[in-house]
Design a protein around this motif. Structure first.
Motif, PDB file in Angstrom:
ATOM      1  N   GLU A 234       0.801  -1.223   0.000  1.00 19.18           N
ATOM      2  CA  GLU A 234       0.000   0.000   0.000  1.00 19.18           C
ATOM      3  C   GLU A 234       0.837   1.278   0.000  1.00 19.18           C
ATOM      4  O   GLU A 234       0.511   2.229  -0.693  1.00 19.18           O
ATOM      5  CB  GLU A 234      -0.943   0.001   1.214  1.00 19.18           C
ATOM      6  CG  GLU A 234      -2.012  -1.094   1.137  1.00 19.18           C
ATOM      7  CD  GLU A 234      -2.996  -1.010   2.272  1.00 19.18           C
ATOM      8  OE1 GLU A 234      -2.872  -0.068   3.103  1.00 19.18           O
ATOM      9  OE2 GLU A 234      -3.893  -1.867   2.362  1.00 19.18           O
ATOM     10  N   ASN A 432      -3.041  -0.574  -9.850  1.00 20.39           N
ATOM     11  CA  ASN A 432      -3.411  -0.636  -8.434  1.00 20.39           C
ATOM     12  C   ASN A 432      -3.082   0.668  -7.729  1.00 20.39           C
ATOM     13  O   ASN A 432      -3.846   1.160  -6.895  1.00 20.39           O
ATOM     14  CB  ASN A 432      -2.702  -1.802  -7.750  1.00 20.39           C
ATOM     15  CG  ASN A 432      -3.295  -3.145  -8.137  1.00 20.39           C
ATOM     16  OD1 ASN A 432      -4.401  -3.215  -8.658  1.00 20.39           O
ATOM     17  ND2 ASN A 432      -2.554  -4.217  -7.903  1.00 20.39           N
ATOM     18  N   GLY A 435      -5.664   3.423  -8.478  1.00 16.76           N
ATOM     19  CA  GLY A 435      -7.016   3.358  -7.929  1.00 16.76           C
ATOM     20  C   GLY A 435      -7.929   2.308  -8.505  1.00 16.76           C
ATOM     21  O   GLY A 435      -9.147   2.386  -8.314  1.00 16.76           O
ATOM     22  N   THR A 437      -8.457  -0.742  -7.619  1.00 17.73           N
ATOM     23  CA  THR A 437      -9.166  -1.458  -6.551  1.00 17.73           C
ATOM     24  C   THR A 437      -9.595  -0.548  -5.412  1.00 17.73           C
ATOM     25  O   THR A 437     -10.537  -0.875  -4.684  1.00 17.73           O
ATOM     26  CB  THR A 437      -8.268  -2.577  -5.991  1.00 17.73           C
ATOM     27  OG1 THR A 437      -7.023  -2.023  -5.535  1.00 17.73           O
ATOM     28  CG2 THR A 437      -7.986  -3.621  -7.052  1.00 17.73           C
ATOM     29  N   GLU A 438      -8.917   0.557  -5.224  1.00 18.90           N
ATOM     30  CA  GLU A 438      -9.240   1.503  -4.150  1.00 18.90           C
ATOM     31  C   GLU A 438      -9.045   2.924  -4.664  1.00 18.90           C
ATOM     32  O   GLU A 438      -7.909   3.351  -4.881  1.00 18.90           O
ATOM     33  CB  GLU A 438      -8.328   1.247  -2.937  1.00 18.90           C
ATOM     34  CG  GLU A 438      -8.610   2.128  -1.734  1.00 18.90           C
ATOM     35  CD  GLU A 438     -10.018   1.943  -1.194  1.00 18.90           C
ATOM     36  OE1 GLU A 438     -10.652   2.972  -0.882  1.00 18.90           O
ATOM     37  OE2 GLU A 438     -10.465   0.789  -1.108  1.00 18.90           O
ATOM     38  N   PRO A 439     -10.103   3.675  -5.024  1.00 21.23           N
ATOM     39  CA  PRO A 439     -11.499   3.447  -4.658  1.00 21.23           C
ATOM     40  C   PRO A 439     -12.245   2.415  -5.505  1.00 21.23           C
ATOM     41  O   PRO A 439     -13.341   2.010  -5.146  1.00 21.23           O
ATOM     42  CB  PRO A 439     -12.120   4.827  -4.855  1.00 21.23           C
ATOM     43  CG  PRO A 439     -11.336   5.413  -5.984  1.00 21.23           C
ATOM     44  CD  PRO A 439      -9.937   4.929  -5.774  1.00 21.23           C
ATOM     45  N   GLY A 440     -11.699   2.016  -6.660  1.00 18.71           N
ATOM     46  CA  GLY A 440     -12.391   1.038  -7.487  1.00 18.71           C
ATOM     47  C   GLY A 440     -13.551   1.644  -8.259  1.00 18.71           C
ATOM     48  O   GLY A 440     -13.718   2.861  -8.322  1.00 18.71           O
TER      49      GLY A 440
END
Length: 474
Positions: A234, A432, A435, A437-440
């Motif tokens: 991360e 990745n 973004g 997957t996060e925020p996706g």
């Protein structure tokens, strides 16, 4: 004065009689491997929607290619120990086992294990297809046999997206893996009847047992895996550390390979001061840029509402452009060939920049023309590789020192696969971090698409500079 005899061959000699079955025995494995690559690229969006694991999307390609490197490297040893028939049947068996694991996968780790096993078998089958040409055919048929095997990737471009897209559209992506099994079984029957089962003793007795640089191959695999793992970390510092460690492992391979021992690549492959080094660096940059292909089906389905079959064939435009450009460019020579080497990376760079604008959907384009512009941009990426590809590979062979011709030929496959694996790992890391997957969701996919194509356009842009130096070395 002796007159040189010109030997004329025709396709009918290769595709009739016993040579037909022998051709099928060799090209069938390459076709199985190639079609599987395009099937998986097409169905991956459906796979992650079903079993999850979006963060590990690119690992399906990364682990497959890493395992293919290992399988390809083991080919000569297995031929020496088992003979053509048993080595080929072993490759089919491993590939089949991997396909079963993929078809029954209930989670992404399970799927990744299956893809690794598939890659091991696929790499072995692809390498055996070329390694056995001198064993099965007269020398005058070799060039035809090589062209036939290369043509299997063109066949895969047509069949792979169709098979994957139809099964994905019907919500039955697992059947795309199951359908490979009867094909593998038929191939095994043909191989059992056409290939010799005895190991070759002649070359072994003369040159000693075949040696494999296992440590260097393991370090290459570690290099790719460290970069891939960086995509799952991360914090930025962890990502940078993972990439640095991966590159360090690759650098260690280069250092070891220039010392006495069993070499992976020919002399001069690691120095940009040599013609060999420049060409291999250019090949690496082009292959890294091409790995943006992995996420194209996902972006087309998520951001543009394409059906799996449509997205599969749109993505196949890259491979189609590559094949078409290679065929058209291969007859060029001299300064014309230099121009192809120059123009290719430029076209690829512009095409990736265009995709960075088109795929996120931020550019106002008429809905009716959107598909055309996307197809042209995707085809342009492949076209950019294909224009200079025949001439780059030819210069690798011409730059090899006397006695290293076979090492240079094998090195092309090693460099290509390693660059593909690194490119896939970097693609996963980039999306990745941007973004996916996060925020996706839609916003995450849009940011990821822009970041991926904008960043990866740098690779062919650097190849533009190298291509000029390659031309000067001619």
């Amino acid at each position: 004065m002796k007159s040189e005899t010109v030997v004329v061959t025709s396709w009918s000699e290769l595709l009739t009689g016993r040579n037909l079955l022998r051709s099928v025995a060799l090209t069938g494995g390459v076709a199985l491997h190639a079609i599987n690559v395009h099937i998986v690229t097409t169905i991956l969006p459906s796979v992650v929607r079903d079993i999850g694991g979006l963060a590990y999307y690119a690992w399906n390609i990364t682990l497959f290619v890493v395992a293919s490197i290992v399988g390809s490297a083991l080919t000569s040893k297995l031929l020496d120990q088992l003979g053509p028939r048993r080595a080929y049947l072993l490759g089919l068996g491993v590939f089949t086992l991997g396909s079963i694991l993929c078809a029954t996968a209930l989670s992404m780790p399970w799927m990744l294990a299956g893809r690794s096993v598939q890659g091991l078998g696929g790499g072995l089958l692809a390498a055996l297809g070329y390694a056995l040409i001198p064993v099965l055919f007269e020398q005058r048929l070799w060039s035809r046999a090589v062209a036939l095997e290369s043509g299997m990737w063109g066949v895969a471009t047509l069949l792979g997206p169709a098979v994957g897209g139809l099964f994905a559209a019907g919500g039955a992506w697992r059947l795309a893996f199951w359908c490979l099994l009867p094909v593998a079984l038929l191939q095994a029957v043909i191989v059992a009847g056409q290939l010799n089962g005895k190991p070759s003793q002649g070359d072994t007795a003369a040159s000693g047992p075949v040696r494999i640089p296992l440590l260097k191959i393991a370090l290459l695999a570690l290099s790719v895996l460290l970069v891939a793992l960086a995509g799952q970390v991360e914090d930025i510092a962890g990502k940078l550390l993972g990439v640095a460690a991966g590159l360090a492992a690759g650098g260690l391979v280069a250092w070891l390979d220039q010392r006495p021992g069993v070499a992976l690549l020919p002399t001069g492959a690691y120095q940009l001061s040599t013609a060999m080094g420049k060409v291999f660096a250019c090949v690496c940059l082009l292959m890294i840029g091409s790995m943006t292909e992995i996420f194209v089906p996902y972006f087309l389905q998520t951001l543009h509402g394409y059906a799996p079959l449509q997205a599969g064939y749109m993505t196949a435009a890259m491979a189609g452009g590559w094949s078409l450009a290679s065929l058209l460019s291969s007859a060029r020579s001299g300064k014309d060939a230099d121009r192809m080497v120059h123009i290719g990376p430029l076209i690829m760079t512009l095409s990736l920049v265009a995709l960075a604008a088109l795929l996120p959907g931020d550019v106002d384009v008429d809905v009716g023309a959107e598909g055309l512009w996307l197809a042209l941009a995707l085809g342009g990426v492949g076209l950019g590789i294909g224009l200079g590809w025949p001439h780059l590979l030819t210069r690798v062979l011409k730059s090899a020192r006397r006695g290293e011709e076979n090492l240079a030929s094998a090195g092309i496959t090693t460099v290509q696969l390693y660059a593909m694996a690194i490119g896939a790992a970097l693609a996963g890391l980039t999306v990745n971090a941007a973004g996916l997957t996060e925020p996706g969701g839609i916003d995450g996919a849009r940011h990821a698409a822009y970041a991926l194509f904008a960043c990866f356009a740098v690779a062919p842009a650097l190849a533009i500079v190298l291509a000029r130096r390659v031309a000067r070395d001619r």
